[in-house]
Design a protein around this motif. Sequence first.
Motif, short mmCIF file in Angstrom:
data_model
loop_
_atom_site.label_atom_id
_atom_site.label_comp_id
_atom_site.label_asym_id
_atom_site.label_seq_id
_atom_site.Cartn_x
_atom_site.Cartn_y
_atom_site.Cartn_z
N SER A 1 27.16 26.67 37.39
CA SER A 1 27.71 25.99 38.57
C SER A 1 26.72 24.95 39.08
O SER A 1 25.50 25.19 39.08
N GLU B 1 26.34 24.26 42.10
CA GLU B 1 25.96 24.64 43.46
C GLU B 1 24.49 25.02 43.55
O GLU B 1 23.83 24.72 44.55
N TYR B 2 23.95 25.68 42.52
CA TYR B 2 22.54 26.07 42.55
C TYR B 2 21.64 24.84 42.54
O TYR B 2 20.65 24.77 43.26
N SER C 1 28.21 21.40 51.40
CA SER C 1 29.36 22.29 51.41
C SER C 1 28.90 23.69 51.83
O SER C 1 27.72 24.04 51.68
N ASP D 1 29.13 26.67 50.51
CA ASP D 1 28.47 27.46 49.46
C ASP D 1 27.06 26.95 49.20
O ASP D 1 26.12 27.75 49.06
N ALA E 1 24.68 27.87 52.18
CA ALA E 1 24.23 29.26 52.20
C ALA E 1 23.07 29.47 51.22
O ALA E 1 22.07 30.13 51.55
N ASP F 1 29.96 17.94 45.65
CA ASP F 1 28.86 18.64 45.00
C ASP F 1 28.44 17.99 43.68
O ASP F 1 27.27 18.06 43.29
#
Length: 423
Positions: free
Chosen positions: A23, A25-26, A103, A105, A108, A245
């Motif tokens: 992903s 996101e990391y 975002s 996600d 966090a 993202d």
Amino acid sequence: MLTNLTVPLLGLVDTAVLGHLDSPEYLGAVAVGANLFTILYWTFGFMRMGTTGLAAQAWGQRDAFAQVALLLRSLLLAVGIGLLLILFHQPLIALGLKLMNPSPDVAALAAEYAAIRIWSAPAVLCQYTLVGWLIGTQFPRGPMVMLIIANGINIVLDVFFVTVLGWNSRGVAMATVMAEYGATAIGVMIVLKRMPEGQQLTRELFGKVSDYLRILQVNRYIMVRTIALLLCLAFFTAQGARQGDVILAANAVLITFLLVISNALDGFANAAEALIGEAIGRGSRRRFKAVFASALRWSLWGALLLTIGFVLGGRWLISLLTGIEEVQTTAWQYLPWLWMLPFAAVWSYLLDGVFIGATRTREMQDTMLFSALGVFLPVWWLTTGWGNHGLWLALISLMLARAGSMGWLCWRYTRQDVWFQAR
């Protein structure tokens, strides 16, 4: 130069380790979190830059007491500021994440990363002081050993925590904290061996409260300049995050290469800081001109080699850093902007070194504010319809504006012999 290149090397490993997970996101979380700490820590970057200029001039004057007193007082100041950052980290991190607006996600994960990274604050600020003092006293081998060993440890822990233990962005943060304290310990050992002969640890070295306030006062212009520069970079990251993202992750990959460029070329600027400061300490105009000419020549060769490297190998390097196809494709789309960066940025990096060595920090502040408020933001606003291309154009314009304004001042100060005049 070798010392500085260990810093983006770590960023390359962070990006490569996270960029091959499933992903984006990391990768986005570490991009946001690392950018937040770049702002937070480099707000106090004067602990490095200001120390270099003052140490270089004390070295040129062969003043052992001034060298040791500056180091000791700066280290105590660094520890105090670092502890204050830990104490007030929650509102600082919350404000930073709110301004960057990633975002939910990503936010966090970035918050988790930041809650771990903050514990390295005293070590990071002490490193700034140690590196600045060692460069100023013309022992660049010390920071090289210090940071290469520490970043080597960081890279090994990075790979172990993320790929073996599966800690993702949290593992990157923990590896960084452990390495920062390792670097500080190594730096202290190197500095102890470099103490001037005959200078004893006396009460006078610690100074008074007014001495610490004077260090902050002298360096306030560097602080404002650095905050302005970092806010531009944070704005760049935040605007990328607002585009999604994937754009955020692609920009994170390309900004990693900007770190390679800046740290490589800063090697010549660091040398200029030490040698320009020594020349001014000795009152040698001939040496000043020789150092400037040599640093300029080497900086331009460095920019040329970096440009060739990114033109020929840019796509391959992006593929090394991330295996996520959509991030790769997006980064390739904006790669030509990266080709322009070395020659756009080299001038301001070199001139930073000259002005720091001469302790002409107010001029650095003024030119940075002009470039940020008078060029970067207007260019971004006028090109908002261009999306991420407009964002990159604004960043290139910032670099060119700094080069033009500082270059004009440098030319005027040289003609009028301002560098050697008392202020």
